[in-house]
Scaffold this motif. Structure first.
Motif, PDB file in Angstrom:
ATOM      1  N   ASP A 128     -16.355  -2.709   1.078  1.00 27.59           N
ATOM      2  CA  ASP A 128     -17.120  -3.728   1.800  1.00 27.59           C
ATOM      3  C   ASP A 128     -16.659  -5.134   1.420  1.00 27.59           C
ATOM      4  O   ASP A 128     -16.667  -6.043   2.255  1.00 27.59           O
ATOM      5  CB  ASP A 128     -18.612  -3.569   1.498  1.00 27.59           C
ATOM      6  CG  ASP A 128     -19.187  -2.301   2.082  1.00 27.59           C
ATOM      7  OD1 ASP A 128     -18.738  -1.892   3.164  1.00 27.59           O
ATOM      8  OD2 ASP A 128     -20.079  -1.702   1.460  1.00 27.59           O
ATOM      9  N   ALA A 129     -16.271  -5.321   0.172  1.00 28.00           N
ATOM     10  CA  ALA A 129     -15.802  -6.642  -0.261  1.00 28.00           C
ATOM     11  C   ALA A 129     -14.612  -7.089   0.568  1.00 28.00           C
ATOM     12  O   ALA A 129     -14.540  -8.244   1.019  1.00 28.00           O
ATOM     13  CB  ALA A 129     -15.435  -6.602  -1.744  1.00 28.00           C
ATOM     14  N   VAL A 130     -13.662  -6.172   0.788  1.00 26.54           N
ATOM     15  CA  VAL A 130     -12.465  -6.511   1.559  1.00 26.54           C
ATOM     16  C   VAL A 130     -12.800  -6.686   3.038  1.00 26.54           C
ATOM     17  O   VAL A 130     -12.363  -7.648   3.680  1.00 26.54           O
ATOM     18  CB  VAL A 130     -11.380  -5.433   1.375  1.00 26.54           C
ATOM     19  CG1 VAL A 130     -10.171  -5.728   2.255  1.00 26.54           C
ATOM     20  CG2 VAL A 130     -10.956  -5.355  -0.089  1.00 26.54           C
ATOM     21  N   ARG A 131     -13.585  -5.790   3.581  1.00 25.75           N
ATOM     22  CA  ARG A 131     -13.911  -5.860   5.009  1.00 25.75           C
ATOM     23  C   ARG A 131     -14.656  -7.151   5.364  1.00 25.75           C
ATOM     24  O   ARG A 131     -14.417  -7.760   6.403  1.00 25.75           O
ATOM     25  CB  ARG A 131     -14.797  -4.679   5.410  1.00 25.75           C
ATOM     26  CG  ARG A 131     -14.139  -3.323   5.370  1.00 25.75           C
ATOM     27  CD  ARG A 131     -15.073  -2.272   5.971  1.00 25.75           C
ATOM     28  NE  ARG A 131     -14.683  -0.918   5.632  1.00 25.75           N
ATOM     29  CZ  ARG A 131     -13.705  -0.251   6.221  1.00 25.75           C
ATOM     30  NH1 ARG A 131     -12.994  -0.835   7.166  1.00 25.75           N
ATOM     31  NH2 ARG A 131     -13.415   0.982   5.864  1.00 25.75           N
ATOM     32  N   LEU A 134      -6.758 -10.596   4.298  1.00 26.44           N
ATOM     33  CA  LEU A 134      -5.579 -10.955   5.094  1.00 26.44           C
ATOM     34  C   LEU A 134      -4.547  -9.835   5.031  1.00 26.44           C
ATOM     35  O   LEU A 134      -3.982  -9.446   6.062  1.00 26.44           O
ATOM     36  CB  LEU A 134      -4.983 -12.267   4.572  1.00 26.44           C
ATOM     37  CG  LEU A 134      -3.659 -12.717   5.206  1.00 26.44           C
ATOM     38  CD1 LEU A 134      -3.816 -12.966   6.707  1.00 26.44           C
ATOM     39  CD2 LEU A 134      -3.134 -13.973   4.513  1.00 26.44           C
ATOM     40  N   TYR A 135      -4.298  -9.312   3.835  1.00 22.30           N
ATOM     41  CA  TYR A 135      -3.321  -8.229   3.705  1.00 22.30           C
ATOM     42  C   TYR A 135      -3.764  -7.010   4.512  1.00 22.30           C
ATOM     43  O   TYR A 135      -2.947  -6.380   5.208  1.00 22.30           O
ATOM     44  CB  TYR A 135      -3.110  -7.839   2.243  1.00 22.30           C
ATOM     45  CG  TYR A 135      -2.126  -6.703   2.114  1.00 22.30           C
ATOM     46  CD1 TYR A 135      -0.760  -6.956   2.053  1.00 22.30           C
ATOM     47  CD2 TYR A 135      -2.546  -5.368   2.135  1.00 22.30           C
ATOM     48  CE1 TYR A 135       0.162  -5.917   2.001  1.00 22.30           C
ATOM     49  CE2 TYR A 135      -1.629  -4.329   2.085  1.00 22.30           C
ATOM     50  CZ  TYR A 135      -0.283  -4.606   2.022  1.00 22.30           C
ATOM     51  OH  TYR A 135       0.620  -3.583   1.988  1.00 22.30           O
ATOM     52  N   ALA A 136      -5.032  -6.647   4.415  1.00 27.99           N
ATOM     53  CA  ALA A 136      -5.532  -5.477   5.139  1.00 27.99           C
ATOM     54  C   ALA A 136      -5.338  -5.642   6.643  1.00 27.99           C
ATOM     55  O   ALA A 136      -4.995  -4.684   7.347  1.00 27.99           O
ATOM     56  CB  ALA A 136      -7.001  -5.243   4.810  1.00 27.99           C
ATOM     57  N   ARG A 159      -9.267   2.547   6.740  1.00 23.75           N
ATOM     58  CA  ARG A 159     -10.056   3.560   6.045  1.00 23.75           C
ATOM     59  C   ARG A 159     -10.663   3.000   4.753  1.00 23.75           C
ATOM     60  O   ARG A 159     -10.105   2.085   4.143  1.00 23.75           O
ATOM     61  CB  ARG A 159      -9.202   4.782   5.717  1.00 23.75           C
ATOM     62  CG  ARG A 159      -8.646   5.508   6.943  1.00 23.75           C
ATOM     63  CD  ARG A 159      -7.815   6.720   6.549  1.00 23.75           C
ATOM     64  NE  ARG A 159      -6.708   6.345   5.668  1.00 23.75           N
ATOM     65  CZ  ARG A 159      -6.457   6.931   4.507  1.00 23.75           C
ATOM     66  NH1 ARG A 159      -7.238   7.904   4.060  1.00 23.75           N
ATOM     67  NH2 ARG A 159      -5.430   6.552   3.771  1.00 23.75           N
ATOM     68  N   ASP A 160     -11.791   3.581   4.345  1.00 24.70           N
ATOM     69  CA  ASP A 160     -12.436   3.124   3.117  1.00 24.70           C
ATOM     70  C   ASP A 160     -11.514   3.224   1.909  1.00 24.70           C
ATOM     71  O   ASP A 160     -11.483   2.336   1.054  1.00 24.70           O
ATOM     72  CB  ASP A 160     -13.710   3.938   2.855  1.00 24.70           C
ATOM     73  CG  ASP A 160     -14.883   3.499   3.718  1.00 24.70           C
ATOM     74  OD1 ASP A 160     -14.760   2.466   4.397  1.00 24.70           O
ATOM     75  OD2 ASP A 160     -15.919   4.194   3.699  1.00 24.70           O
ATOM     76  N   ASP A 161     -10.744   4.317   1.833  1.00 28.51           N
ATOM     77  CA  ASP A 161      -9.818   4.478   0.707  1.00 28.51           C
ATOM     78  C   ASP A 161      -8.775   3.366   0.681  1.00 28.51           C
ATOM     79  O   ASP A 161      -8.391   2.879  -0.391  1.00 28.51           O
ATOM     80  CB  ASP A 161      -9.122   5.837   0.770  1.00 28.51           C
ATOM     81  CG  ASP A 161     -10.044   6.986   0.397  1.00 28.51           C
ATOM     82  OD1 ASP A 161     -11.158   6.718  -0.096  1.00 28.51           O
ATOM     83  OD2 ASP A 161      -9.645   8.146   0.587  1.00 28.51           O
ATOM     84  N   ASP A 162      -8.307   2.971   1.860  1.00 24.70           N
ATOM     85  CA  ASP A 162      -7.324   1.888   1.937  1.00 24.70           C
ATOM     86  C   ASP A 162      -7.950   0.559   1.515  1.00 24.70           C
ATOM     87  O   ASP A 162      -7.316  -0.255   0.827  1.00 24.70           O
ATOM     88  CB  ASP A 162      -6.779   1.761   3.354  1.00 24.70           C
ATOM     89  CG  ASP A 162      -5.891   2.932   3.746  1.00 24.70           C
ATOM     90  OD1 ASP A 162      -5.260   3.509   2.839  1.00 24.70           O
ATOM     91  OD2 ASP A 162      -5.828   3.260   4.941  1.00 24.70           O
ATOM     92  N   MET A 163      -9.195   0.324   1.933  1.00 19.52           N
ATOM     93  CA  MET A 163      -9.884  -0.913   1.534  1.00 19.52           C
ATOM     94  C   MET A 163     -10.052  -0.962   0.017  1.00 19.52           C
ATOM     95  O   MET A 163      -9.852  -2.010  -0.614  1.00 19.52           O
ATOM     96  CB  MET A 163     -11.256  -0.990   2.202  1.00 19.52           C
ATOM     97  CG  MET A 163     -11.258  -1.087   3.706  1.00 19.52           C
ATOM     98  SD  MET A 163     -10.447  -2.564   4.359  1.00 19.52           S
ATOM     99  CE  MET A 163      -8.951  -1.818   5.010  1.00 19.52           C
ATOM    100  N   ALA A 164     -10.424   0.175  -0.568  1.00 15.05           N
ATOM    101  CA  ALA A 164     -10.587   0.228  -2.023  1.00 15.05           C
ATOM    102  C   ALA A 164      -9.260  -0.007  -2.738  1.00 15.05           C
ATOM    103  O   ALA A 164      -9.201  -0.674  -3.776  1.00 15.05           O
ATOM    104  CB  ALA A 164     -11.186   1.572  -2.441  1.00 15.05           C
ATOM    105  N   LEU A 165      -8.171   0.527  -2.175  1.00 12.28           N
ATOM    106  CA  LEU A 165      -6.843   0.303  -2.746  1.00 12.28           C
ATOM    107  C   LEU A 165      -6.480  -1.178  -2.707  1.00 12.28           C
ATOM    108  O   LEU A 165      -5.993  -1.739  -3.696  1.00 12.28           O
ATOM    109  CB  LEU A 165      -5.797   1.117  -1.982  1.00 12.28           C
ATOM    110  CG  LEU A 165      -4.329   0.877  -2.361  1.00 12.28           C
ATOM    111  CD1 LEU A 165      -4.079   1.244  -3.819  1.00 12.28           C
ATOM    112  CD2 LEU A 165      -3.402   1.662  -1.436  1.00 12.28           C
ATOM    113  N   HIS A 180       0.829  -1.211   0.000  1.00 14.38           N
ATOM    114  CA  HIS A 180       0.000   0.000   0.000  1.00 14.38           C
ATOM    115  C   HIS A 180       0.865   1.265   0.000  1.00 14.38           C
ATOM    116  O   HIS A 180       0.511   2.260  -0.635  1.00 14.38           O
ATOM    117  CB  HIS A 180      -0.962  -0.003   1.191  1.00 14.38           C
ATOM    118  CG  HIS A 180      -0.293  -0.064   2.527  1.00 14.38           C
ATOM    119  ND1 HIS A 180       0.370  -1.179   2.979  1.00 14.38           N
ATOM    120  CD2 HIS A 180      -0.187   0.872   3.520  1.00 14.38           C
ATOM    121  CE1 HIS A 180       0.860  -0.942   4.185  1.00 14.38           C
ATOM    122  NE2 HIS A 180       0.542   0.293   4.533  1.00 14.38           N
ATOM    123  N   LEU A 181       2.008   1.225   0.704  1.00 12.78           N
ATOM    124  CA  LEU A 181       2.916   2.376   0.689  1.00 12.78           C
ATOM    125  C   LEU A 181       3.529   2.564  -0.693  1.00 12.78           C
ATOM    126  O   LEU A 181       3.689   3.686  -1.173  1.00 12.78           O
ATOM    127  CB  LEU A 181       4.014   2.203   1.734  1.00 12.78           C
ATOM    128  CG  LEU A 181       3.586   2.153   3.201  1.00 12.78           C
ATOM    129  CD1 LEU A 181       4.795   2.003   4.109  1.00 12.78           C
ATOM    130  CD2 LEU A 181       2.788   3.403   3.570  1.00 12.78           C
TER     131      LEU A 181
END
Length: 408
Positions: free
Chosen positions: A379-382, A327-329, A336-342, A293-294
């Motif tokens: 939501d898919a990731v969460r 798992l990665y998240a 954050r939602d932006d991070d989940m979308a990423l 992500h970074l």
């Protein structure tokens, strides 16, 4: 006009509310709210999320499902390489085909529509695995696009026969070439030889790289240098690079700038990297997962992938990329939602870009659609969203069903 298929009441990333997706001759003909038309087949998505499917950018189909043939005592990378090398001497075409097909079918049912698999080609494996995976690629083309990376797992400079075998495979159907410098006595020369093959056959390159927790032990500069020297930006990717997890954020961002400028993509492989790294620690065990992500925030094309399934490198797995994204998240402590979308993009659009392929639902585009039981990417990731069903080029390829609760 009579359409072949209309998927009604679906949510997409591009639209604010439910839309209908009309398909004709394998192509998306319209994406509109309450689209009035007739179709041979209609499916009511009932307000769930539709997208182009998951993209698996790094998996090893040839050595999946061999746990019963191997012994895991140490749980180390060296042991995994050693045990798999021993097991693959006994691989036969039908054996590889059966194990790989099982994983591919799981991937399809889990919503994957594109996949890159590494296939080990050397004097021990011969061309048996390659022959089997070529058959798998052809037999499952109705549901999933598979590209084959001819891969040198156990070195090149000490085993010139492998180089000749990779060359042959690239002439006979392999789509790209991959190397593993950390298993070679001369890592720098290994990198150079892989690039020589890529240039000869005009194909992309994908390296397994820097699989440890020591940032000073790195072959990344060699890959960057060769990429720039040959003008191969946009056609080079690296997997693992777990020693990035041992660097402070500023150092990661400095490396990210170099990777972005060179046009080198990166794949994080959380299941394998968590399992194999940090074995020398008794407490506060490092995660050992590259901070993708970074890197993405600095312009690097990144993906998250499965790597191995049920073998000494990863003694579990189900080819579910939404589970891998979750798992990665968790490992990266994102919220954050932006991070989940990423993170979602790293198993979908960004993974497709890594492979040089388009991704997304658009009029005139490929009618490859997967439905997830959620409202959107975050939501898919969460939720590790349930995969409902999918179509490949307008043809239904699998169906798990819409969830239902039967009240008394």
């Amino acid at each position: 006009m009579l359409f072949d298929l209309v998927i009604r009441n679906a949510l997409t990333e591009q639209n604010g509310g439910p839309v209908d997706i009309a398909v004709k001759d394998g192509v998306i003909a319209a994406i509109e709210p309450a689209f009035r038309c007739e179709a041979v087949t209609e499916t009511d998505a009932k307000g769930v999320f539709a997208f182009s499917g998951f993209v698996e950018s790094h998996i090893h189909l040839d050595k999946a499902g061999i746990l019963g043939r191997c012994t895991i005592c140490e749980g180390t990378l060296a042991e995994a390489v050693r045990e798999t090398a021993r097991a693959k001497k006994g691989f036969e075409v039908e054996d590889v085909y059966a194990r790989a097909s099982g994983v591919v079918e799981k991937a399809i049912i889990n919503g994957t529509t594109r996949l890159r698999t590494f296939v080990e080609i050397d004097p021990r494996a011969g061309f048996r695995s390659f022959e089997a995976i070529l058959r798998v690629k052809a037999d499952y083309a109705f549901a999933i696009d598979i590209e084959i990376c001819a891969f040198a797992q156990e070195g090149l400079t000490q085993e010139p026969e492998t180089l000749a075998m990779l060359d042959k495979a690239l002439s006979e159907g392999a789509d790209l070439v991959g190397g593993c410098p950390y298993t070679d006595p001369d890592p720098r020369r290994h990198v150079e030889l892989i690039f020589e093959l890529a240039l000869k056959h005009d194909v992309a390159v994908d390296f397994h790289l820097d699989f440890d927790l020591n940032p000073d032990n790195t072959n990344l500069p060699a890959v960057i240098e060769e990429t720039v020297r040959h003008g191969w930006g946009g056609q080079v990717s690296v997997g693992h690079v777990t020693n990035l997890s041992a660097l402070p954020a500023d150092a990661v961002k400095a490396l990210a700038a170099r990777l972005s400028e060179a046009g080198i993509a990166l794949t994080a492989l959380p299941a394998t990297d968590l399992f194999l790294n940090g074995r020398a620690y008794e407490a506060l065990v490092p995660r050992g997962v590259a901070p993708a992500h970074l890197l993405a925030e600095c312009g690097v094309v990144t993906s998250i992938a499965t790597n191995n399934v049920l073998n000494p490198f990863t003694p579990y797995g189900d080819a579910s990329l939404v589970r891998m994204a979750n798992l990665y998240a968790n490992v990266a402590q994102l919220s954050r939602d932006d991070d989940m979308a990423l993170v979602f993009s790293m198993v979908s659009a960004s993974a497709a870009w890594l492979m040089g392929k388009p991704h997304g639902l658009s009029v005139g585009g490929d009618a490859t659609v997967v439905l997830l039981d959620c409202a959107g990417p975050a939501d898919a990731v969460r939720e590790v969203a349930r995969v409902i069903g999918g179509w490949k080029r307008g043809r239904q390829s699998f169906w798990n069903g819409l969830p239902e609760v039967f009240r008394p």
